[in-house]
Scaffold this motif. Sequence first.
Motif, mmCIF file in Angstrom:
data_model
loop_
_atom_site.group_PDB
_atom_site.id
_atom_site.type_symbol
_atom_site.label_atom_id
_atom_site.label_comp_id
_atom_site.label_asym_id
_atom_site.label_seq_id
_atom_site.Cartn_x
_atom_site.Cartn_y
_atom_site.Cartn_z
ATOM 1 N N ARG A 1 -5.448 0.533 4.280
ATOM 2 C CA ARG A 1 -5.165 0.188 2.773
ATOM 3 C C ARG A 1 -3.776 0.698 2.096
ATOM 4 N N ARG A 2 -3.439 2.093 2.747
ATOM 5 C CA ARG A 2 -2.266 2.591 1.956
ATOM 6 C C ARG A 2 -0.921 1.928 2.763
ATOM 7 N N ILE A 3 -1.192 1.363 4.067
ATOM 8 C CA ILE A 3 0.022 0.690 4.457
ATOM 9 C C ILE A 3 0.118 -0.628 3.983
ATOM 10 N N ASP A 4 -1.012 -1.193 3.799
ATOM 11 C CA ASP A 4 -1.126 -2.735 3.041
ATOM 12 C C ASP A 4 -0.435 -2.549 1.672
ATOM 13 N N ALA A 5 -0.690 -1.676 0.855
ATOM 14 C CA ALA A 5 -0.109 -1.437 -0.598
ATOM 15 C C ALA A 5 1.453 -1.210 -0.349
ATOM 16 N N ALA A 6 1.781 -0.475 0.575
ATOM 17 C CA ALA A 6 3.228 -0.035 0.808
ATOM 18 C C ALA A 6 3.963 -1.383 1.294
ATOM 19 N N VAL A 7 3.152 -2.202 2.171
ATOM 20 C CA VAL A 7 3.868 -3.324 2.614
ATOM 21 C C VAL A 7 3.988 -4.293 1.241
ATOM 22 N N ALA A 8 2.927 -4.516 0.694
ATOM 23 C CA ALA A 8 2.765 -5.281 -0.580
ATOM 24 C C ALA A 8 3.921 -4.911 -1.653
ATOM 25 N N ALA B 1 9.359 -5.588 -4.363
ATOM 26 C CA ALA B 1 10.707 -5.217 -4.714
ATOM 27 C C ALA B 1 11.709 -6.253 -4.045
ATOM 28 N N ALA B 2 11.457 -6.690 -2.791
ATOM 29 C CA ALA B 2 12.418 -7.639 -2.255
ATOM 30 C C ALA B 2 12.477 -8.777 -3.030
ATOM 31 N N GLU C 1 17.087 -11.366 -8.581
ATOM 32 C CA GLU C 1 18.267 -10.849 -9.147
ATOM 33 C C GLU C 1 19.703 -11.191 -8.606
ATOM 34 N N LEU C 2 19.655 -11.094 -7.014
ATOM 35 C CA LEU C 2 20.852 -11.684 -6.620
ATOM 36 C C LEU C 2 21.027 -13.114 -6.847
ATOM 37 N N GLU C 3 20.099 -13.766 -6.807
ATOM 38 C CA GLU C 3 20.141 -15.470 -7.004
ATOM 39 C C GLU C 3 20.855 -15.654 -8.306
ATOM 40 N N ALA C 4 20.170 -14.827 -9.343
ATOM 41 C CA ALA C 4 20.772 -15.040 -10.775
ATOM 42 C C ALA C 4 22.118 -14.995 -10.658
#
Lengths: 141, 72
Positions: free
Chosen positions: B39-46, B51-52, B58-61
């Motif tokens: 669950r923790r790994i899933d949360a970190a990946v999500a 964030a990505a 942001e970069l596209e803007a």
Amino acid sequence: MSAFWRGFVLGAVAGAGAALVQAPRPGRETQAAIRAQFDAARGGLTGLAPDTARRQAGEWLERGVAAAEARRPELEETLVGLVTSTARLPAGAGGEAGRKTDAEVRQQVSALLDQVLALGRSWARQLKEEKSGWAESSSSC
Amino acid sequence: MGRIIKFLLGLAVGAGVGYATGLLLSPESGEENLRQVRRRIDAAVAEGQRAAGERRRELEAELARARQPGVG
């Protein structure tokens, strides 16, 4: 760090990791189960034996203690003889030639006998008591 | 005694000690431990993905602003 300790640390990490993955139940419950097993082993005989068997054992012990008390003078005499003839006792307060006097030996033997008999009586009473378990009374002291 | 033997001895002893300690101190059952880690790994990946995506927007803007004629 020696080779042994390098291996130890590596093994400990691997072992702990494996245990955390394989643990059948929370550690607290594992501890409780182990504790319960120790308690059961200590309570063993009387815990498993039916009440009648426990009372019977208490009865026999009581009879043994009573028999010993009935022949107490004899018993004491034998013990004193045994001690004075075999044991080289350390110098007591009143011992003149570096040995305890017969009176001192007799007094000590008598006190010891008192304790042993009292212990036997108390065990017999505990065994004969209907409800109070042997394990509870012996683990409390 | 050779170094390798010593190492292996330490490995075996350490594994035993570590395994026993792990069993006694495990916060939950192994299954539950694994579930929580997953669950923790899933949360970190999500969270990483979120964030990505944000950064990408942001970069596209920024890129769009840079491409606008008359600016820069």
